[in-house]
Structure formats: C-alpha cells, structure tokens
Scaffold this active site. Sequence first.
Site, PDB file in Angstrom:
ATOM      1  N   SER A 112       0.780  -1.237   0.000  1.00  0.00           N
ATOM      2  CA  SER A 112       0.000   0.000   0.000  1.00  0.00           C
ATOM      3  C   SER A 112       0.810   1.285   0.000  1.00  0.00           C
ATOM      4  O   SER A 112       0.223   2.366  -0.163  1.00  0.00           O
ATOM      5  CB  SER A 112      -0.962   0.019   1.198  1.00  0.00           C
ATOM      6  OG  SER A 112      -2.150  -0.677   0.882  1.00  0.00           O
ATOM      7  N   LYS A 115       0.326   3.885  -2.749  1.00  0.00           N
ATOM      8  CA  LYS A 115      -0.613   5.005  -2.716  1.00  0.00           C
ATOM      9  C   LYS A 115       0.101   6.348  -2.631  1.00  0.00           C
ATOM     10  O   LYS A 115      -0.483   7.383  -3.000  1.00  0.00           O
ATOM     11  CB  LYS A 115      -1.593   4.827  -1.562  1.00  0.00           C
ATOM     12  CG  LYS A 115      -2.516   3.617  -1.713  1.00  0.00           C
ATOM     13  CD  LYS A 115      -3.489   3.500  -0.553  1.00  0.00           C
ATOM     14  CE  LYS A 115      -4.449   2.334  -0.737  1.00  0.00           C
ATOM     15  NZ  LYS A 115      -3.824   1.018  -0.548  1.00  0.00           N
ATOM     16  N   SER A 313      -6.120   3.959   3.923  1.00  0.00           N
ATOM     17  CA  SER A 313      -5.574   3.005   2.958  1.00  0.00           C
ATOM     18  C   SER A 313      -6.697   2.433   2.099  1.00  0.00           C
ATOM     19  O   SER A 313      -6.832   1.222   1.926  1.00  0.00           O
ATOM     20  CB  SER A 313      -4.801   1.875   3.654  1.00  0.00           C
ATOM     21  OG  SER A 313      -3.888   1.272   2.755  1.00  0.00           O
TER      22      SER A 313
END
Length: 481
Positions: A112, A115, A313
Amino acid sequence: MLPVAVLATVLLVVLAAVGVVVVRPGPVAGWLGGETAPTPAAARSTEPDPPAVLAGPDPNAPVPTPEGVRAALEPLVRAAALGERVNVSVADVTTGQALYGNGQDAPTVPASVTKLATAVTVLAARGPGYRIPTRAVAGPNPGEVVIVGGGDPTLAVDKDGFYPGAARLDALAAQVRTALGGTAPTKVIVDSSLFSGPVYGPGWDADIPTGGFGAAITALMTDGARRDPEAARKTFDDTHGAAERVPQPDLTAGRQFAKLFGLSGDAAEVKRGKAPAAPGAGASAGAPAPGTELGKVESLPMVRLVDIMISDSDNVIAETLARQVALARDKPASFAGGAAATDAVIGELGLPADEISLADGSGLSRTDRISPSLLTDLLTLAGNGSHPELAAIFGGLPVAGWSGTLDDRYEAAVTKAGAGVVRAKTGTLTGVNAIAGLVTTADGRLLTFAVLTDQAPAGTLDETRQALDRITSALARCGCR
C-alpha cells in the site's frame, strides 16, 4: 529550493484554496510549525481539541551524517523478522541528501505504500482543488435519464453515505426533476464507459474481490461499492476497513438512482448504455433534447480524496485516482492506462520513472515494484516547497501511536521514541511489509524514509511491524551524527 519551514504555509495555502478545513490530527500541527486550522462553530463537536502530537522541526538543525545513520540502523535492518530482503532509503528533506541506503534502488513489492505514488501523481496531474463530476443527461427517448459516471468512488445515495461530505444521488435526482419540469422520469440508463478494461487488477490475490478490501472498479459507484455503508462505517475499526462489496457497482448505483425517482418493477431495471452527444447550440425549446445535461454533482476536492485514500488506505479510491491520472494525460482510464500515466507524471516531475513499475494504483498487485529511493524522492519533492500542490499528501499520513494504520503501533518501549514524531504510510500483503514517510530527529531535523521488505517470514506479522517501527524510532531518537 524552499526551506522546510515553508511547508506549513504552503500546505495551508493549498487547503485554503480548495475550501478544506483540517481536523484531527491535522497535517499542519507541530512538525509543520503551525496550528490546526479552526473548525467552523457550526461543525464543532463537544470533543476537546487534541494536543499537538508531532514535534516541530528546526530547519537549522544539524543534518545527520551518513555514518551516524548507518551506525543507528545497520543492526536493526538485520532483524530476523524482516526476512532476507530489506531495502531501505533515508534522506534529508531540506537538502535531498541521501543519508542511508541498503538496496535503495532495488525494485521491491511496495504493497500500500504505492498510494504515495498515486497521491503525488494525481495531485500533479489534476491539482488539489479538482472535483470529480457525476452527471445526468437526457436519454434518447422522452423520460429516459442517463447517469454518467465520472469516476467518483465516494458518491453517496443520501446523507447516510459512507464518506462524510460526499456528492449525493438524491441531490442529482432533485436537479433532474427540476430540469424535466412536468416530464416524469421513466427509465434510468447507466453510462460507466469512462473506465475501460478489466474491473479487477492484475496480480491481485484471488480473495481480494470478495475479501472486503477491494472491489470491481467502475466509473459509477456509491460508497466505494460497499453493500451496506452504514454498517461498514460502524464496524470500520473492528474490521480494519473491510466490508462486503457489490459485484456490479455501476448497475447498483443506477438502481439506487431509479429508486429515488420512485421507479419500480420493470421501470426500475437499469441497463448500461452510452449517453447521447450533447445537442448543438441551435437545439429547439421544449423537452430537453437527447444529451442535454439535466444535473451535475461533484466530489470532495482532490486533496480530501487523497487524505482519505492515505489515512484509511482505501484501495478503491486509490484505483479511481490512478484513472484520474490517466484521464489527465489522455490515456485509457484502465489499470494499464493508470499505471502508464503514473510513470509519465513521475518522469515529468524529474524523478526516475525506471524505478517504478505498477499494475495498479493501490498496491494490491504483487507485480507492483517501487524502489525505496524513489519513495523518498517523492516525499522530498512534496515536502521541500518546490511543488506546493504536492504538499497535500501529508494531510492523510497516519501519525505513529495516534491515527490511521499507525494508531496502535509504537507502543512498546523499544519503539516509543517514534510515537508522535513518525508520520507514514504503511503497506501489508502476505510476506510483504513496508513503511514510508517522515520523521523528525531528536535534533529537530526532518527526514524522509522508506523501508520495504517483500520476503518477510510467515507468521511473524507483529514482529515484522515492530522491527520496521524500531528502524524509524531509531531515527526519531538520535541526532545520528
């Protein structure tokens, strides 16, 4: 290059320009050298204002030496819980000087922390004030209404939506009724053609479509495709954000829109179609000609969508924002188009695009690769004042021991030094753990870091996370000189 002290002012200007109020913990408290922006009296709750949790940086503080950083981190990088492949980059935000590297240029599965790349590129491509439209136009026959998805994943049906402040279908329906006058809507058609290609990402684990953290990515959806947004909101902390998603988000949104018009039975059955082209300037008066815009609602500004994506997230928001990068660069709004556009914008920013290879915008794909040094380059660029629009990425970064995915970390004695002074995005897949963000040293120097491991031992998630936290806490604790 502007000094780091300017970052607080830069971010406040960016937020003020798009009408965003910063609330707890706030991107401008403490380490940015300012106070949290005031909340309008009507919106205030009875909860007392939280104390500042981030130490303020001193742009004149001594820069750690590479030797000092190496001495502090080398023993921690070798922790067994991190596995055999640990790639690290540490740099000074003000100068951009690299202070430590261990496999820093190696392509690594980022999970993640991807991102961060999505956030930087969408802010560069669209700007922090951009809002994603959802439109309704007159269909090919009288009474037909086409709802045209623009890619807003936060769109709500009504005031009970999952995302506070989101655009709403009931407001759009009200505009349509006004525009149609005495003509009652008889049918809803869904145009979700803005996005193309597969709805699930390449390299996603088999359980992602049904596991609650991913969804089919369509240009029209409500509440991030959650089946029950109210329940998802209530159970968010307990489920870490997982929620059941609908399999065809665009058609579900179309049915919800039809219901707002009181349509039922066969009339409530929606189908996909293409909106008619807008009529020319010489269109006759009377009933709206096919393609005439009947209403439009717009998403929260991009800066807020980025905040939510990073702090929660949110994978679905990430995938739709990657497609916004694609649209801004005239590429197909697909997984492949978003990845290609992300690479292009990173190159435009003067960063090494050959150190990133993405298949999606969320980091769910195991085929994604990013080097730790590119991540610290992105954070440095966003934080040094040279690109004010990029400073908005810091608003959503979780604070160690305080918020987001870091709220229950940094509690052990060996990591306590990082609590309140580490602000970072985390990433987790099975066998993959990552963290990248900012930390203020004991001397008040602002550093950026990225620590990625994609061969973590099985069954050691808690130990691996603590090993990552010990590395960043060591930077918070030392002057490293």
